[in-house]
Design a protein around this motif. Structure first.
Motif, short mmCIF file in Angstrom:
data_model
loop_
_atom_site.label_atom_id
_atom_site.label_comp_id
_atom_site.label_asym_id
_atom_site.label_seq_id
_atom_site.Cartn_x
_atom_site.Cartn_y
_atom_site.Cartn_z
N ILE A 22 0.83 -1.21 0.00
CA ILE A 22 0.00 0.00 0.00
C ILE A 22 0.87 1.26 0.00
N CYS A 95 2.23 4.72 6.97
CA CYS A 95 1.70 3.47 6.40
C CYS A 95 2.42 2.23 6.92
N PRO A 191 -8.36 0.78 4.90
CA PRO A 191 -8.45 -0.21 3.80
C PRO A 191 -9.30 -1.41 4.22
N PRO A 224 -3.38 -2.54 -3.88
CA PRO A 224 -2.75 -1.37 -3.26
C PRO A 224 -3.12 -0.06 -3.99
N LEU A 227 -5.96 2.48 -3.03
CA LEU A 227 -5.85 3.44 -1.93
C LEU A 227 -5.28 4.78 -2.38
#
Ligand code: NDP
Length: 257
Positions: A22, A95, A191, A224, A227
């Motif tokens: 991500i 992240c 997510p 991924p 996002l």
């Protein structure tokens, strides 16, 4: 006339966990919209591969910082170094994340502390450094934290992870209301199930895979790249009046009864 709503030209974004999954997709999305990026993670070769990929695809400057975020005491110096080399950081994406699954009654304290440190404490400490930096520069800033479905509900065998992500949502709201006076917007992205290295034990398990597909109205695992758009929105002019929110990018998971 070209819209300025999503334009990040002239900005620098720091993305923790930007070497894969991500984080890489978000870093690339921000670069595609004009930002230079700096990425932090432990695995040096993966950082370099990710940097080459983003640079080739977007033409933007990418700097890499190999660092273990469980080294909480080293975070402030790391951030100051990055901010000095980049001549300022405008956007911080938290992240980097980890999980260790197991029956809660058997989880040892070392495991618990490690997950909380990487997912929550490191996020807090790097956000503090970012806030001090923006205040000193007298400039606005954006923080984007990567949450999870576990911000909203429990899952067996994920006590430390779910606690870190629940804490991350509370931290997002607290910093948003506290740092609004400094023009720092703080939001989270939640997510759904995204197919990455982190979730490999899940998407390779037939039974779990079926459960995810049944619970996701859009009928697939997220990628991924799914996002990236929300991150660009929250980082750009389009997100000027959004703070203290979690935006769930979950294929409809939380909407399903
Ligand atoms: P990956 O395992 O692909 O990525 C995790 C990232 O975090 C890597 O870049 C890793 O780099 C970095 N990282 C882990 N530990 C550390 C550490 N101690 N110090 C520095 N960096 C570290 O997983 P995802 O892309 O799936 O996960 C990214 C984020 O998204 C996490 O916060 C995760 O909780 C969240 N998320 C993911 C979901 C999913 O379904 N995939 C769902 C909900 C949330 P390295 O190992 O090189 O250090």
């Amino acid at each position: 006339m070209k819209s300025e709503l999503f334009n990040l030209a002239g900005k620098t974004a720091l993305v923790t966990g930007g070497n894969r999954g991500i984080g890489l997709a978000v870093a690339k999305g921000l670069a595609e919209h004009g930002a230079d990026v700096a990425i932090i993670a432990r695995t040096k070769e993966q950082l370099e591969t990710a940097a080459r990929q983003i640079q080739t695809d977007t033409g933007k400057k990418v700097s890499t910082y190999p660092f273990d975020l469980s080294d909480i005491k080293g975070i402030e110096a790391l951030f100051e170094n990055i901010a000095a080399e980049a001549k300022g950081v405008d956007i911080l994406v938290n992240c980097a994340g980890t999980t260790i699954r197991g029956p809660s009654e058997d989880v040892d304290l070392e495991t618990w502390n490690h997950v909380i440190e990487v997912n929550l404490t490191a996020t807090f400490v790097i956000s503090q450094a970012f806030c001090r930096h923006r205040r000193q520069a007298e400039k606005a800033g954006r923080i984007i934290n990567i949450g999870s479905l576990t911000c909203h509900g429990g899952r067996p065998t994920t006590a430390a992870y779910a606690s870190s992500k629940g804490g991350l949502l509370s931290l997002t709201r607290t910093l948003a209301v506290e740092w609004a006076k400094y023009d720092i917007n703080v939001n989270a992205i939640g997510p759904g199930y995204i197919a990455t290295e982190l979730t490999e034990p899940l998407w390779t398990n037939d039974e779990f895979n079926k459960w995810v597909l049944a619970k996701t109205p859009l009928g697939r695992w997220g990628k991924p790249e799914d996002l990236a758009g929300t991150a660009v929105m929250l980082a750009s002019k389009a997100g000027d009046f959004i703070t203290g929110q979690i935006i769930n990018v979950d294929g409809g998971w939380l909407a399903l009864l």
